[in-house]
Each structure stands twice: as C-alpha cells, then as structure tokens.
Design an enzyme around this catalytic site. Structure first.
Site, short mmCIF file in Angstrom:
data_model
loop_
_atom_site.label_atom_id
_atom_site.label_comp_id
_atom_site.label_asym_id
_atom_site.label_seq_id
_atom_site.Cartn_x
_atom_site.Cartn_y
_atom_site.Cartn_z
N CYS A 181 0.85 -1.26 0.20
CA CYS A 181 -0.06 0.18 0.03
C CYS A 181 0.90 1.31 -0.16
CB CYS A 181 -1.05 -0.11 1.05
SG CYS A 181 -2.37 1.07 1.17
N HIS A 182 0.73 2.17 1.03
CA HIS A 182 1.46 3.50 1.36
C HIS A 182 2.95 2.99 1.60
CE1 HIS A 182 -2.66 4.97 0.97
NE2 HIS A 182 -1.88 6.03 0.58
N GLY A 183 3.28 1.91 2.06
CA GLY A 183 4.57 1.53 2.35
C GLY A 183 5.63 1.69 1.44
N LEU A 184 5.08 1.68 0.16
CA LEU A 184 6.31 1.92 -1.12
C LEU A 184 6.73 3.50 -0.81
CD1 LEU A 184 6.81 -0.32 -2.85
CD2 LEU A 184 4.80 -0.77 -1.83
N GLN A 185 6.06 4.32 -0.32
CA GLN A 185 6.56 5.79 -0.11
C GLN A 185 7.67 5.77 0.51
OE1 GLN A 185 3.07 7.44 1.70
NE2 GLN A 185 2.73 8.85 0.09
#
Length: 194
Positions: A116-120
């Site tokens: 999810c947003h962890g790739l940020q």
C-alpha cells in the site's frame, strides 16, 4: 529467525496485525518498532475503507503496543523487513533513520515486504531504481519518481508482485498472498500432510 516491522501512528490496522500473526504462526520472532518510541509505547492504528468516495475513508483502529525500542534494534539480527501502509509512511519517509534501515535490507539483498503506502518509504530511500513494484494507486507517482516501474493492480485485488527480494501489493485485500511470497523469500515452505 527475526523479522523487523516498521510502524508509526496511523499505520493501517490490518497491514500491521495480519503480518505479525502470519509470521508468529511460523515461530518467527517479530519486532515492531517506531522512531522515537520504545517497547511498550502505543502506536495508533487506522482502518481504511474503500467505499466509493474519491479517496478512502479512515477510522480509528486498535491501539498497538510496540514490541521493541527503535533505538535498540541491531539490523544484522533480522532476516527480513515488513513495511505496511497507512498514513505513517507519509511522515516517516522524511526520517533518515528509517530510510537507512530500508537501504540496509536492500544492500544486503534481504527479503522486504512492502504494501500500500509503505512504498512511499522505499521510494524516498531510493531503493526502487530499476525495480518494479505495486502499491496503492495513489502512490503510483511516488514509485515512478523513485525510479521504479509501477505495476498496476486493482487496489482491492489479491495480486502480489515479486521483484528479486521485494514483495509488494496494492492494499490489505492482498495480505494473504503478499505474506505467502514474503515467507517463501525467507526460506519457508509450508506443506500440509494428508
């Protein structure tokens, strides 16, 4: 075997709790940390719903008691890293200590599961250059700006993408297949006897 999980206030509830339980089931020692917090401190989680609006809605999730102190971790002790999503990646991608942790795992070619947003955080750490990965669609430009190729799965799909030591998926509906592929990279093979 030990696995490190990054967290912070407003980490996605499912994306924190489900990987912990999946890894504990295999007798893996899971250490959950947050910058500037210590073992026993609480991080607030959030539950995100994809309910037809232009963006997801957010509700308060369960409080989570950190298992370990961020300042005390010794990276050489860990076999892999999990980076869940939620809102915490938005602000932790600005913390050099967090970026250095991510870089360590990539430099050692150790398994990393990001969702999810962890790739940020991975994009900010500069580890996506020349790699392909999935993430929630709102992080597509983060992946591209970080030098990666975005793999476009529907955010409610149960699809996972593996590129070398990196396992990624768009959001929490894919947690089962995401963890399955991460566990394989850790060297586990789950079999059922008849």
């Amino acid at each position: 075997m030990k696995v490190l999980i990054l967290s912070g206030d407003y980490v996605e509830d499912y994306e924190l709790f489900a990987p912990i339980k999946a890894l504990e089931m295999l007798d893996i020692d899971v250490h959950v940390v947050c910058p500037d917090k210590k073992s026993g401190d609480i991080v607030r989680t959030a539950v995100h719903y994809f309910d037809g609006w232009q963006t997801h809605s957010e509700n308060i999730g369960h409080p989570f008691e950190l298992t370990h102190t961020f300042a005390d971790i010794k990276l050489d002790e860990y076999a892999g890293l999990v980076v869940p999503g939620g809102r915490f990646p938005e602000y932790q991608r600005n913390d050099q200590r967090v970026l250095d942790i991510v870089k360590f795992f990539f430099d050692k070619n150790l398994p990393v599961a990001a969702l999810c947003h962890g790739l940020q955080i991975l994009a900010a750490a500069g580890v996506l250059k020349g790699r392909s990965c999935s993430a929630v669609h709102t992080c597509k430009l983060d992946v591209i700006a970080g030098g990666g190729t975005y793999v476009d799965f529907h955010m409610l799909s149960k699809n996972v993408h593996v590129d070398g030591n990196l396992v990624s998926a768009p959001a929490y509906p894919a947690i089962g297949v995401w963890m399955r592929e991460f566990i394989k990279l850790l060297g586990f093979k789950v079999q059922f006897s008849s």
